[in-house]
Design an enzyme around this catalytic site. Structure first.
Site, PDB file in Angstrom:
ATOM      1  N   CYS A  92       0.830  -1.212   0.000  1.00  0.00           N
ATOM      2  CA  CYS A  92       0.000   0.000   0.000  1.00  0.00           C
ATOM      3  C   CYS A  92       0.865   1.262   0.000  1.00  0.00           C
ATOM      4  O   CYS A  92       1.572   1.530   0.972  1.00  0.00           O
ATOM      5  CB  CYS A  92      -0.911  -0.051   1.228  1.00  0.00           C
ATOM      6  SG  CYS A  92      -1.755   1.486   1.629  1.00  0.00           S
ATOM      7  N   CYS A 128       0.171   3.728   2.818  1.00  0.00           N
ATOM      8  CA  CYS A 128       0.655   3.144   4.075  1.00  0.00           C
ATOM      9  C   CYS A 128       2.157   3.381   4.215  1.00  0.00           C
ATOM     10  O   CYS A 128       2.636   3.745   5.295  1.00  0.00           O
ATOM     11  CB  CYS A 128       0.375   1.640   4.123  1.00  0.00           C
ATOM     12  SG  CYS A 128      -1.374   1.209   4.034  1.00  0.00           S
TER      13      CYS A 128
END
Length: 103
Positions: free
Chosen positions: A28, A31
């Site tokens: 991600c 993230c």
């Protein structure tokens, strides 16, 4: 210091006090961008008062389901083992700090 949580240690590590948990995945992008923000936040917060933790959603699917993770990054504020609040998406450090200290 950021601690890593999974199904084997989550309940024990979040059972007392306040924990800011980052539900994330290695693949991600948002993230990954939050990692330095969390590291800085972990240095800012007093560990006795608020601990900062990460849960990899790919490695802990039952925790992801239990906490209703549908979008990542998702931040969960856990106080004495109970979910207090959630915040979804990349956030600036100030907003994340306000969220973490709102308990």
């Amino acid at each position: 210091m950021i601690i890593t949580l999974d199904e084997s240690n989550f309940d024990q590590k979040t059972s007392s006090g306040v924990t800011l948990v980052d539900f994330y995945a290695d693949w991600c992008g948002p993230c990954k961008r939050m990692t330095p923000v969390l590291e800085s936040l972990a240095k800012t917060l007093i560990p006795d008062q608020i601990q900062v933790a990460k849960v990899n959603v790919d490695h802990s699917p039952s925790l992801s389901a239990k906490y209703g993770v549908r979008s990542i990054p998702m931040f969960a504020l856990i106080k004495d083992g109970k979910l207090v609040n959630t915040l979804i998406g990349s956030k600036p450090e100030g907003e994340l700090l306000a969220f973490a200290t709102s308990s």
